[in-house]
Write a protein that holds these residues in place. Structure first.
Motif, PDB file in Angstrom:
ATOM      1  N   GLU A  73       0.826  -1.202   0.000  1.00  0.00           N
ATOM      2  CA  GLU A  73       0.000   0.000   0.000  1.00  0.00           C
ATOM      3  C   GLU A  73       0.868   1.263   0.000  1.00  0.00           C
ATOM      4  N   ALA A  77       1.537   3.672  -3.272  1.00  0.00           N
ATOM      5  CA  ALA A  77       0.529   4.710  -3.049  1.00  0.00           C
ATOM      6  C   ALA A  77      -0.878   4.179  -3.335  1.00  0.00           C
ATOM      7  N   ALA A  78      -1.111   2.930  -2.968  1.00  0.00           N
ATOM      8  CA  ALA A  78      -2.430   2.321  -3.133  1.00  0.00           C
ATOM      9  C   ALA A  78      -3.320   2.751  -1.972  1.00  0.00           C
ATOM     10  N   ARG A  79      -4.590   2.920  -2.237  1.00  0.00           N
ATOM     11  CA  ARG A  79      -5.521   3.349  -1.193  1.00  0.00           C
ATOM     12  C   ARG A  79      -5.932   2.199  -0.289  1.00  0.00           C
ATOM     13  N   SER A  81      -5.906  -2.589  -0.146  1.00  0.00           N
ATOM     14  CA  SER A  81      -5.381  -3.840  -0.688  1.00  0.00           C
ATOM     15  C   SER A  81      -6.437  -4.933  -0.596  1.00  0.00           C
ATOM     16  N   PRO A 102      -2.541  -4.623  -4.579  1.00  0.00           N
ATOM     17  CA  PRO A 102      -2.853  -3.205  -4.342  1.00  0.00           C
ATOM     18  C   PRO A 102      -4.203  -2.859  -4.943  1.00  0.00           C
ATOM     19  N   ARG A 103      -4.969  -2.014  -4.230  1.00  0.00           N
ATOM     20  CA  ARG A 103      -6.304  -1.611  -4.688  1.00  0.00           C
ATOM     21  C   ARG A 103      -6.456  -0.105  -4.620  1.00  0.00           C
ATOM     22  N   ASN A 104      -7.266   0.397  -5.515  1.00  0.00           N
ATOM     23  CA  ASN A 104      -7.628   1.801  -5.541  1.00  0.00           C
ATOM     24  C   ASN A 104      -9.107   1.911  -5.898  1.00  0.00           C
ATOM     25  N   PRO A 105      -9.760   2.988  -5.483  1.00  0.00           N
ATOM     26  CA  PRO A 105     -11.170   3.148  -5.845  1.00  0.00           C
ATOM     27  C   PRO A 105     -11.354   3.074  -7.365  1.00  0.00           C
ATOM     28  N   LYS A 106     -12.425   2.436  -7.775  1.00  0.00           N
ATOM     29  CA  LYS A 106     -12.791   2.332  -9.195  1.00  0.00           C
ATOM     30  C   LYS A 106     -11.699   1.670 -10.036  1.00  0.00           C
ATOM     31  N   ASP A 107     -10.964   0.716  -9.447  1.00  0.00           N
ATOM     32  CA  ASP A 107      -9.911   0.022 -10.204  1.00  0.00           C
ATOM     33  C   ASP A 107     -10.454  -1.091 -11.100  1.00  0.00           C
TER      34      ASP A 107
END
Length: 141
Positions: A73, A77-79, A81, A102-107
Motif C-alpha cells: 500500500e 501509493a495504493a488506497r 489492498s 494493491p487496490r484503488n477506488p474504481k480500479d
C-alpha cells in the motif's frame, strides 16, 4: 519438495522478483498480477495449505503478511489492498500463498473474477519490487 515452483523461487533456484525474504517467508511479485505490484507471500517450508502450516509458524507468517501488505500500500501509493488465500481449489501452485494485491477506488476489480495483466518488461517488474522493498519497515517481525 524438489518440483515446487514457489520453493524454487524462495530458494533462489528459479528467478523471482523478491520483495522480502527471511528464514520464515519469501515474498515476490506475481508475474501474472491482478494489478501491478501484486505480491505472493509464501512460507519457506513447503506447505500446501493453511491447515498444513505448523501452529508455531502461523503467527510469524501472518506478521510478515501484515508488514508486506503495508509495504504494498505505502510503496505503491495504493488506497487499500485485497489480501486472499485459496486452499486447494483455485490454488494454481500447491504451496500455501497469500495474495497481496494493491487496490484503488474504481480500479475495476469486481467479485471473485481475477483478471490478469502483464508487466511491460523485466525493468518494470524490478521497479515495482524496488518500490515495495523500500516501503518495508526496517524490522519485519
Amino acid at each position: 519438495m524438489t518440483d515446487c515452483l514457489f520453493c524454487a523461487i524462495a530458494n533462489g533456484d528459479k528467478p523471482g522478483y523478491i520483495v522480502f525474504q527471511d528464514d520464515s517467508v519469501a515474498a515476490f511479485l506475481d508475474t501474472r498480477p491482478v494489478f501491478k505490484g501484486h505480491v505472493l507471500v509464501v512460507p519457506r517450508q513447503h506447505t500446501e495449505t493453511l491447515t498444513d502450516l505448523p501452529a508455531d509458524l502461523v503467527g510469524p507468517f501472518f506478521l510478515r503478511v501484515q508488514a508486506i501488505t503495508g509495504a504494498v500500500e505505502g510503496g505503491l501509493a495504493a488506497r487499500g489492498s485485497f489480501v486472499a488465500m485459496n486452499n486447494r481449489i483455485s490454488q494454481s501452485v500447491p504451496h500455501l500463498h497469500v495474495h497481496v494485491v494493491p487496490r484503488n477506488p474504481k480500479d475495476g476489480l469486481r467479485g471473485f473474477f481475477w483478471p490478469r495483466m502483464k508487466y511491460a518488461d523485466e525493468s518494470e517488474l524490478e521497479e515495482y519490487a524496488k518500490r515495495i522493498r523500500a516501503a518495508l519497515p526496517e524490522t519485519v517481525a
